[in-house]
Each structure stands twice: as C-alpha cells, then as structure tokens.
Motif scaffolding. Sequence first.
Motif, mmCIF file in Angstrom:
data_model
loop_
_atom_site.group_PDB
_atom_site.id
_atom_site.type_symbol
_atom_site.label_atom_id
_atom_site.label_comp_id
_atom_site.label_asym_id
_atom_site.label_seq_id
_atom_site.Cartn_x
_atom_site.Cartn_y
_atom_site.Cartn_z
ATOM 1 N N LEU A 153 0.854 -1.185 0.000
ATOM 2 C CA LEU A 153 0.000 0.000 0.000
ATOM 3 C C LEU A 153 0.890 1.235 0.000
ATOM 4 N N LEU A 154 0.422 2.267 -0.680
ATOM 5 C CA LEU A 154 1.069 3.564 -0.605
ATOM 6 C C LEU A 154 0.175 4.432 0.268
ATOM 7 N N ILE A 155 0.716 4.876 1.393
ATOM 8 C CA ILE A 155 -0.087 5.661 2.339
ATOM 9 C C ILE A 155 0.456 7.083 2.367
ATOM 10 N N ILE A 156 -0.373 8.018 1.968
ATOM 11 C CA ILE A 156 0.069 9.411 1.858
ATOM 12 C C ILE A 156 -0.653 10.247 2.902
ATOM 13 N N ALA A 157 0.121 10.916 3.741
ATOM 14 C CA ALA A 157 -0.477 11.759 4.783
ATOM 15 C C ALA A 157 -0.679 13.165 4.228
ATOM 16 N N THR A 158 -1.926 13.597 4.185
ATOM 17 C CA THR A 158 -2.233 14.959 3.758
ATOM 18 C C THR A 158 -1.995 15.901 4.944
ATOM 19 N N ASP A 159 -2.317 17.175 4.735
ATOM 20 C CA ASP A 159 -2.182 18.147 5.831
ATOM 21 C C ASP A 159 -3.509 18.368 6.548
ATOM 22 N N ARG A 160 -4.470 17.454 6.291
ATOM 23 C CA ARG A 160 -5.757 17.592 6.988
ATOM 24 C C ARG A 160 -5.563 17.364 8.479
ATOM 25 N N ILE A 161 -6.424 18.019 9.250
ATOM 26 C CA ILE A 161 -6.405 17.780 10.692
ATOM 27 C C ILE A 161 -7.825 17.486 11.133
ATOM 28 N N SER A 162 -7.958 16.467 11.980
ATOM 29 C CA SER A 162 -9.278 16.156 12.517
ATOM 30 C C SER A 162 -9.250 16.408 14.017
ATOM 31 N N ALA A 163 -10.390 16.766 14.543
ATOM 32 C CA ALA A 163 -10.537 16.911 15.989
ATOM 33 C C ALA A 163 -11.954 16.515 16.320
ATOM 34 N N PHE A 164 -12.125 15.810 17.408
ATOM 35 C CA PHE A 164 -13.435 15.272 17.780
ATOM 36 C C PHE A 164 -14.026 14.488 16.597
ATOM 37 N N ASP A 165 -13.141 13.789 15.870
ATOM 38 C CA ASP A 165 -13.541 12.944 14.736
ATOM 39 C C ASP A 165 -14.125 13.705 13.550
ATOM 40 N N LEU B 284 5.739 14.056 -3.338
ATOM 41 C CA LEU B 284 4.921 13.445 -2.278
ATOM 42 C C LEU B 284 5.743 12.554 -1.344
ATOM 43 N N ALA B 285 7.001 12.269 -1.720
ATOM 44 C CA ALA B 285 7.803 11.304 -0.954
ATOM 45 C C ALA B 285 7.895 11.636 0.540
ATOM 46 N N PRO B 286 8.147 12.892 0.914
ATOM 47 C CA PRO B 286 8.301 13.166 2.354
ATOM 48 C C PRO B 286 7.049 12.877 3.179
ATOM 49 N N ARG B 287 5.907 12.788 2.522
ATOM 50 C CA ARG B 287 4.681 12.532 3.282
ATOM 51 C C ARG B 287 4.134 11.121 3.018
ATOM 52 N N SER B 288 4.944 10.270 2.392
ATOM 53 C CA SER B 288 4.451 8.949 1.979
ATOM 54 C C SER B 288 5.174 7.799 2.664
ATOM 55 N N MET B 289 4.446 6.715 2.807
ATOM 56 C CA MET B 289 5.017 5.468 3.304
ATOM 57 C C MET B 289 4.611 4.344 2.385
ATOM 58 N N LEU B 290 5.566 3.477 2.064
ATOM 59 C CA LEU B 290 5.265 2.291 1.267
ATOM 60 C C LEU B 290 5.292 1.100 2.211
ATOM 61 N N VAL B 291 4.158 0.419 2.324
ATOM 62 C CA VAL B 291 4.034 -0.607 3.360
ATOM 63 C C VAL B 291 3.464 -1.901 2.802
ATOM 64 N N GLN B 292 3.729 -2.957 3.526
ATOM 65 C CA GLN B 292 3.151 -4.250 3.201
ATOM 66 C C GLN B 292 1.656 -4.212 3.530
ATOM 67 N N LYS B 293 0.842 -4.710 2.584
ATOM 68 C CA LYS B 293 -0.608 -4.731 2.839
ATOM 69 C C LYS B 293 -0.925 -5.852 3.827
ATOM 70 N N LEU B 294 -1.518 -5.504 4.951
ATOM 71 C CA LEU B 294 -1.809 -6.486 5.999
ATOM 72 C C LEU B 294 -3.274 -6.402 6.400
ATOM 73 N N ASN B 295 -3.704 -7.344 7.212
ATOM 74 C CA ASN B 295 -5.081 -7.282 7.722
ATOM 75 C C ASN B 295 -5.073 -6.530 9.040
#
Length: 305
Positions: free
Chosen positions: A41-53, A105-116
């Motif tokens: 999976l390629l997981i990219i963190a945006t600059d969104r912020i959540s609070a109280f869901d 996008l590299a500084p905000r991305s992670m390449l990870v093994q797809k898991l359950n």
Amino acid sequence: MTLSSVRAQLPETALMKVEGLPFPKIGSGKVREIYDLGENLLIIATDRISAFDVVLPNGIPGKGILLTQISLWWFARAGAVMPTHLVPDHDAALAEVLGEKFAFLAPRSMLVQKLNPLPIEAVVRGYLAGSGWKEYRKTGGILDHRLPEGLQESSRLPVPIFTPSTKEAEGHDEPITEARCAEILGEEIFKQVKTATLNLFDLGSQIAAQAGLILADTKFEFGTDANGNLFLIDEVLTPDSSRYWPQEGYAPGKAQPSFDKQFVRDWLEAQPWNKQAPGPVLPEAVVRQTRDLYLDALEKLRTVA
Ligand SMILES: Nc1ncnc2c1ncn2[C@@H]1O[C@H](COP(=O)(O)OP(=O)(O)O)[C@@H](O)[C@H]1O
Ligand SMILES: [Mg+2]
C-alpha cells in the motif's frame, strides 16, 4: 531525511487532497489517502487535521510531512521490538513507485506491506490524562484496571496499562476491557498484541525521555499477514496518536501543555460549535502554532541519537 531537508520541504499552503496518482485509491481516512499497489500500500499523509472525529475545513501546512517523518523515525526504532509494515529498503522503493512526477509526495508517503488490520486500537497509558483521567475520577479505575486512590490529573501510573478500544469505521471508538479484546482477537493474538504494546510503550517512553519528553499515552495499530504473523502498522508515536508532554515543568494536579492537537481542541472548545461537520475554520495563529508544535516534536526527537 535530514531535519534541514524536512524543514526546507514544508509547504506554505496545506495539501488537503492528493490527485492524479495512477493507482487505485482504496481508502481515504481522516488524514491519509491509501493506494493499492497489489502486495503493498502507498499511504500518503495529507495536511488535513481532525478533531473530535471531524476533519476541519483547513489544514496545517506540512503536517503530513511531519507526521510521516516522525513515524518513520520511530519505525526504525520499533523494528528492534517487532516486525513493522515498512517495505525493505523503504526510501528507494518509495522513490521508484512515485517516479519523478510525484517525487514531491515522498516526504509525506510510506510504502508498506498490505496487511489485515486488527479491529482494535491498542491504547496504552503511562499517565492519567484525557478520557482515562475522566473515568478514574468517576470510578477510581479504568475499565478492568483498578488504580490506587489519590491519583491526580496527569499523575504517573504505577505501571503502564493496556486500555484497548474498538476501531470503528464511523463514529467514536469504544473502550473495551482486556477480556472483551481477547474475545475479539482470540487469546493468542491478544497476548501478543498486549505484550508488543507494552514493550513498544516502554521503548517509546525511554527514547522520548532522552528528548526531554514524557510519553503520557499512545495508540498503536497492528496487522497480520496471511500466516497470522503480527506486524506494527499505521502511524507510530506521532503527536496525532500520542500525548507528549515537556518534562520541564511537569507537575501532576492539572493538565500539562502538550505537543499534540490539544491546542486545536482547546481552541475549538471555546467556539460555539456542536462538534458536527463542518467544523470551524482554524485561524492563522492556531494553524501556525499547531505546525510549530508538530515541528518542535520532530526536532526534539531528532536530538536523540
Ligand atoms: N500496513 C497496513 N495494511 C493495511 N491497512 C493499514 C496498514 N497501515 C495502516 N493501515 C490502515 O490505513 C488507515 C490509515 O488512514 P487514516 O487516515 O489514519 O485513517 P483513520 O481515519 O482510520 O485513522 C487506517 O485505517 C489503518 O488501519
Ligand atoms: Mg489514523
């Protein structure tokens, strides 16, 4: 990435969504966009912020970069405790996947093994704060954990405790007892998850202490592969998943200043808002201060060898 190159790449405006990548998007969380690459999976963190869901209308410029860099820093250390979802030779593999066009996008991305992903959040607390403190005040304990009398807000617990919660696709996660957690996961995986959680918290606390930080509590997520092997997944020990306090000036009996979204939550609590989407737009000063807190957390951790 070096600290100065992280700083140099922090954007002026918040990246709220990711567009144009040639991969199927399989998920869009509150903060991250998730793309399916088959085994990975390629997981990219945006600059969104959540609070109280609730995801707020404006973001924190560079927050996704800071979160990803903090996670990667911790993943490198967590590998001593257990396998993590990061692919081998992470940075080179990620660069290959993104190519030149999406290298930004590299500084905000992670390449990870797809898991359950396991359907629980592995919460661990070393100090009494937030919902744990609220519950202790009412019941003298936290779910199935009996605690000594006379603890104050922000008191250190005699030993860190495992206080898991469900992981809800929609709405709020529900705290559950260890017994319930063992029912959900099965006894064997439950034991592994609890042990890993406490060991990772121990490691995190010791390293944070070297950075002048108290790790009050945090949340880990775990996943299994097809053979049932357990991996550490998601984000690790970031200010979004953890409560960090400065050691300096720490004093129980009140809330502590922290390096997380508490600052945003406090501002929101002072607004006339019913905690339903859409939330209020964060003023520039709150945005800037929040970004400085995330940057400060990364800089403090990076002082540790
Ligand atoms: N290695 C992995 N394999 C499968 N799913 C993962 C992995 N790492 C993280 N995830 C999932 O990706 C999502 C991350 O996106 P995020 O924006 O944090 O979502 P959320 O709003 O649920 O917190 C989470 O649901 C997490 O469980
Ligand atoms: Mg998340």
